[in-house]
Design a protein around this motif. Structure first.
Motif, PDB file in Angstrom:
ATOM      1  N   GLN A 128       0.830  -1.313   0.255  1.00 38.46           N
ATOM      2  CA  GLN A 128       0.199  -0.329   0.456  1.00 38.46           C
ATOM      3  C   GLN A 128       0.738   1.434  -0.059  1.00 38.46           C
ATOM      4  N   HIS A 129       2.000   1.382   0.453  1.00 38.30           N
ATOM      5  CA  HIS A 129       2.851   2.186   0.706  1.00 38.30           C
ATOM      6  C   HIS A 129       3.817   2.106  -0.322  1.00 38.30           C
ATOM      7  N   SER A 132       7.431   4.157   1.067  1.00 37.17           N
ATOM      8  CA  SER A 132       7.971   4.359   2.254  1.00 37.17           C
ATOM      9  C   SER A 132       8.959   3.172   3.049  1.00 37.17           C
ATOM     10  N   VAL A 216       6.317   4.041   7.860  1.00 37.02           N
ATOM     11  CA  VAL A 216       4.128   4.008   8.441  1.00 37.02           C
ATOM     12  C   VAL A 216       5.019   3.291   9.318  1.00 37.02           C
TER      13      VAL A 216
END
Length: 395
Positions: A128-129, A132, A216
């Motif tokens: 999702q990231h 990150s 995150v």
């Protein structure tokens, strides 16, 4: 001499490679490797080990676990060298990454233990990231060894993972919890290979942020994070960390501000001021504090702490809001009540009551203390916090 990577038939690339640098880790390796075996991740997993000149039984333990792991469908890639001296954590991590194949990298220290769901949950977050660094909460061992630091690791709010990069002694998600895509790691670059005494994790983290990377944290405790006197982090001097932090502060934050205050009118505040370049020092408009003794001193000279007394016409030892001319280094200790009313002023303006506001956001440099990963009873100086009651200014 470099030990060759173990020979193997060609295999398809793994989805996730666990990156495990090893140096004299025989005391902890069994638990560490067992935690790799117990992962509940259903994708393809690979363990990449690089031994950095261990002189104990680490390699014997790794070879024994290799069979167990590969029988469970987890290929093990082993590299290393047997030179007289280790080449450092940065070098070992880089080599373990180079010899691995995974599309995602899960970093693991040889003295730590992963919870079974770690790879699965961090892989979901990384999908999702993709740009990150993904961290997680931790459980410390021994439990009370660094209670304050552990709370800081686990309780930072999502926005603080970025806003506190200037106030923390190290990355806001700690290195042993990192998980990221190989593509993003390659974009940021390799770890510094300077060896002992180099904070390779902090330097990589700063470069990651420079390139627009996110931070995150998976809010579950996914790692048993051990504290012991042989940890590599103890080789990094506080003065080294300080120098890198001030440099990053001056590079990334201070150029954006016309003026700022330093929260801490004591030794740490003076240390921060003296660490800045002349150009940055000229932007300092005040030193502030909540210490009653400093408040009683009123408006005093920074460089030699010579008390100058209250401003003319003031009945109190400090005015409602005040600051010094730029570059002079004069300081004022304010109470929390005064800080809540403080309005930044134009550098060089004379103060009579509340000074006029400075155009744009006004930010405070904090020279207080945050928990340290090295010493549970001390913190290291912080750097940035927004002034209460003023607009925030993200760096």
């Amino acid at each position: 001499m470099q030990r060759p990577e173990n020979s193997r038939a060609p295999r398809p690339p793994a989805l996730v490679s666990i990156i495990l640098p090893v140096h004299n880790a025989e005391e902890w390796l069994d638990e560490c490797l067992k935690s790799v075996l117990q992962q509940d991740f259903e994708g393809s997993l690979e363990l990449s080990v690089f031994d950095d000149a261990s002189k104990d039984k680490s390699m014997t333990i790794i070879e024994r676990w290799k069979g167990k792991l590969e029988s469970a469908g987890i290929p093990v890639v082993i590299g290393g060298h047997d030179s007289p001296s280790p080449r450092g954590v940065g070098y070992s991590k880089n080599q373990a990454i180079v010899q691995s194949s995974g599309s995602y990298l899960c970093f693991l220290d040889s003295d730590d233990v992963m919870m079974p769901q770690r790879v699965r949950l961090q892989h979901q977050a990384a999908e999702q990231h993709p740009t990150s660094i993904i961290g997680c909460q931790v459980r410390r061992d021994p439990p009370d060894s660094t209670a304050r630091y552990t709370r800081w690791i686990n309780q930072l709010a999502p926005d603080q993972l970025l806003t506190q990069v200037f106030t923390s002694h190290g990355p806001t998600v700690i290195m042993p919890t990192w998980f990221c895509s190989r593509a993003w790691f390659s974009h940021v670059g390799l770890f510094d290979e300077g060896g002992q005494g180099v904070p390779e994790d902090l330097l990589f983290f700063y470069e990651h942020l420079r390139k627009g990377g996110g931070v995150v944290r998976v809010d579950q405790s996914l790692l048993l994070y051990r504290y012991h006197l042989h940890a590599a982090t103890h080789s990094v001097l506080e003065s080294t960390i300080w120098a890198h932090r001030v440099c990053f502060l001056e590079e990334q934050a201070l150029p954006r501000w016309a003026a700022f205050t330093i929260w801490n009118a004591g030794k740490q505040g003076r240390r921060l001021y003296r660490s800045l370049t002349t150009a940055s020092q000229r932007k300092v408009v005040a030193f502030c504090d909540v210490d009653k003794n400093k408040i009683k001193k009123g408006f005093y000279c920074h460089e030699d702490a010579q008390v100058c007394g209250p401003l003319p016409g003031e009945s109190q030892p400090w005015p409602a809001g005040a600051a010094s001319a730029p570059g002079v280094g004069r300081a004022l200790a304010l109470s929390l009540r005064e800080m809540s009313q403080f309005q930044p002023h134009e550098p060089g303006s004379k103060v009579q009551g509340a000074p006029p506001p400075l155009g744009g956001a006004h930010v405070t440099c904090v020279a207080g203390a945050v928990p340290s990963r090295k010493d549970p009873s001390h913190g290291y100086p912080s750097c940035i916090s927004e002034l209460p009651g003023r607009p925030s200014s993200s760096a």
